[in-house]
Design a protein around this motif. Structure first.
Motif, short mmCIF file in Angstrom:
data_model
loop_
_atom_site.label_atom_id
_atom_site.label_comp_id
_atom_site.label_asym_id
_atom_site.label_seq_id
_atom_site.Cartn_x
_atom_site.Cartn_y
_atom_site.Cartn_z
N GLU A 119 47.49 31.63 38.13
CA GLU A 119 46.18 32.27 38.26
C GLU A 119 45.30 31.90 37.08
OE1 GLU A 119 46.09 36.40 40.56
OE2 GLU A 119 47.33 36.49 38.76
N MET A 120 44.01 31.83 37.36
CA MET A 120 43.02 31.59 36.32
C MET A 120 41.94 32.66 36.46
SD MET A 120 41.04 28.07 35.36
CE MET A 120 40.10 28.01 36.88
N PHE A 121 41.54 33.24 35.32
CA PHE A 121 40.56 34.31 35.29
C PHE A 121 39.36 33.86 34.46
CE2 PHE A 121 44.87 35.93 35.39
CZ PHE A 121 44.85 36.81 36.46
N ARG A 122 38.16 33.94 35.04
CA ARG A 122 36.94 33.54 34.34
C ARG A 122 35.96 34.72 34.39
NH1 ARG A 122 35.85 28.39 36.26
NH2 ARG A 122 35.53 29.38 38.27
N VAL A 123 35.63 35.29 33.24
CA VAL A 123 34.73 36.43 33.18
C VAL A 123 33.29 35.93 33.23
CG1 VAL A 123 33.94 38.37 31.77
CG2 VAL A 123 36.39 37.87 31.96
N VAL A 124 32.52 36.53 34.13
CA VAL A 124 31.11 36.19 34.30
C VAL A 124 30.23 37.25 33.64
CG1 VAL A 124 29.28 35.81 36.03
CG2 VAL A 124 31.61 35.00 36.47
N LYS A 125 30.67 38.52 33.71
CA LYS A 125 29.90 39.63 33.16
C LYS A 125 30.87 40.72 32.72
CE LYS A 125 27.37 43.26 35.17
NZ LYS A 125 26.77 43.79 36.36
N GLY A 126 30.54 41.42 31.66
CA GLY A 126 31.37 42.52 31.18
C GLY A 126 32.48 42.03 30.27
N LYS A 142 35.14 37.85 27.33
CA LYS A 142 33.73 38.16 27.57
C LYS A 142 33.15 37.06 28.44
CE LYS A 142 33.37 40.63 23.24
NZ LYS A 142 32.69 40.83 21.99
N ALA A 143 31.90 37.22 28.84
CA ALA A 143 31.25 36.25 29.73
C ALA A 143 31.46 34.83 29.23
CB ALA A 143 29.76 36.56 29.85
N GLY A 144 31.95 33.99 30.12
CA GLY A 144 32.21 32.58 29.79
C GLY A 144 33.64 32.29 29.38
N ASP A 145 34.42 33.32 29.08
CA ASP A 145 35.81 33.12 28.65
C ASP A 145 36.73 32.97 29.85
OD1 ASP A 145 34.93 33.44 26.03
OD2 ASP A 145 35.61 35.53 25.88
N ILE A 146 37.80 32.21 29.66
CA ILE A 146 38.77 31.92 30.72
C ILE A 146 40.19 32.16 30.19
CG2 ILE A 146 39.77 30.08 32.16
CD1 ILE A 146 37.04 28.71 32.12
N GLU A 149 30.46 48.80 31.02
CA GLU A 149 29.82 48.23 32.21
C GLU A 149 30.84 47.61 33.15
OE1 GLU A 149 27.41 44.59 31.83
OE2 GLU A 149 28.27 44.30 29.85
N LYS A 150 30.43 47.51 34.41
CA LYS A 150 31.27 46.83 35.39
C LYS A 150 31.47 45.39 34.95
CE LYS A 150 30.87 47.53 39.83
NZ LYS A 150 30.34 47.65 41.20
N ALA A 151 32.57 44.84 35.35
CA ALA A 151 32.85 43.44 35.04
C ALA A 151 32.85 42.63 36.33
CB ALA A 151 34.20 43.29 34.35
N LYS A 152 32.43 41.39 36.19
CA LYS A 152 32.50 40.43 37.29
C LYS A 152 33.37 39.29 36.79
CE LYS A 152 29.59 37.65 40.35
NZ LYS A 152 28.19 37.32 40.71
N MET A 153 34.44 39.02 37.53
CA MET A 153 35.40 38.01 37.11
C MET A 153 35.76 37.15 38.31
SD MET A 153 39.04 38.66 35.16
CE MET A 153 39.75 39.71 36.41
N ILE A 154 35.74 35.85 38.13
CA ILE A 154 36.16 34.92 39.18
C ILE A 154 37.64 34.63 38.94
CG2 ILE A 154 35.86 32.64 40.18
CD1 ILE A 154 32.92 32.79 39.20
N THR A 155 38.44 34.89 39.96
CA THR A 155 39.87 34.65 39.85
C THR A 155 40.28 33.60 40.88
OG1 THR A 155 40.18 36.98 39.24
CG2 THR A 155 42.15 35.75 39.89
#
Length: 181
Positions: free
Chosen positions: A94-101, A115-119, A136-142
């Motif tokens: 799995e790979m996790f990329r934070v977009v927000k939060g 944080k935003a931009g970190d993977i 705040e809510k977080a948005k993360m692309i997994t």
């Protein structure tokens, strides 16, 4: 005929005799490498199937059926305090990329705030967990690869509302090769 000359001539003859069979037995030898069996796909930010997976609001963007089972990708939109306890995958990385939060992630006993931009990358066989921190809510692309885990999420999303039955959750996850630690 001397021995060296015999081996040289026999090897060439044998190679020529076997070459057509070897070439024809290679399934992709004459095809374009890395050709996908799927059509290209563009997914807009608002597109996808939204699932509530025990409080983890996931929007599934790409499924195995879209990617020749190479990858599945979803967007997590979750409130502070929501997360996934420590677990291990046996089938997919799995790979996790934070977009927000901000997301606190633990991989192999090392905890980091993303944080935003970190993977972060969590290979199969390594314990990992994550939780949304901050206010705040977080948005993360997994992303998970290979695909297949989306079926587990679809089944988990069908569980009744309210506090989850951990035994049932563990059973569903176990069928996908995911165990909690």
């Amino acid at each position: 005929m001397d021995r060296k000359r015999f081996i040289k001539n026999s090897g060439i003859g044998l190679g020529i005799a076997l070459l057509p069979g070897v070439l024809l037995s290679q399934p992709n030898l004459f095809s374009t490498p890395h050709v996908s069996l799927n059509d290209p796909k563009v997914v807009k930010d608002d597109d996808g199937d939204v699932l509530n997976v025990i409080g983890d609001i996931q929007t599934h963007k790409l499924l195995g059926k879209d990617t020749n089972n190479q990858i599945v990708e979803w967007v997590d939109n979750v409130a502070p305090g929501v997360g996934i306890p420590p677990h291990i995958h046996t089938k997919e990385d799995e790979m996790f990329r934070v977009v927000k939060g901000e997301v606190e992630i633990t991989v192999n006993s090392k905890t980091t705030i993303l944080k935003a931009g970190d993977i972060a990358f969590a290979p199969k066989g390594i314990a990992h967990a994550w939780k949304v921190v901050g206010t705040e809510k977080a948005k993360m692309i997994t992303s998970a690869f290979p695909a297949g885990i989306e079926f587990m999420f679809q089944e988990l999303a069908q569980l009744p509302a309210g506090p989850p039955n951990f035994e049932k959750v563990a059973e569903i996850c176990g069928r996908q090769g995911v165990t909690f630690v």
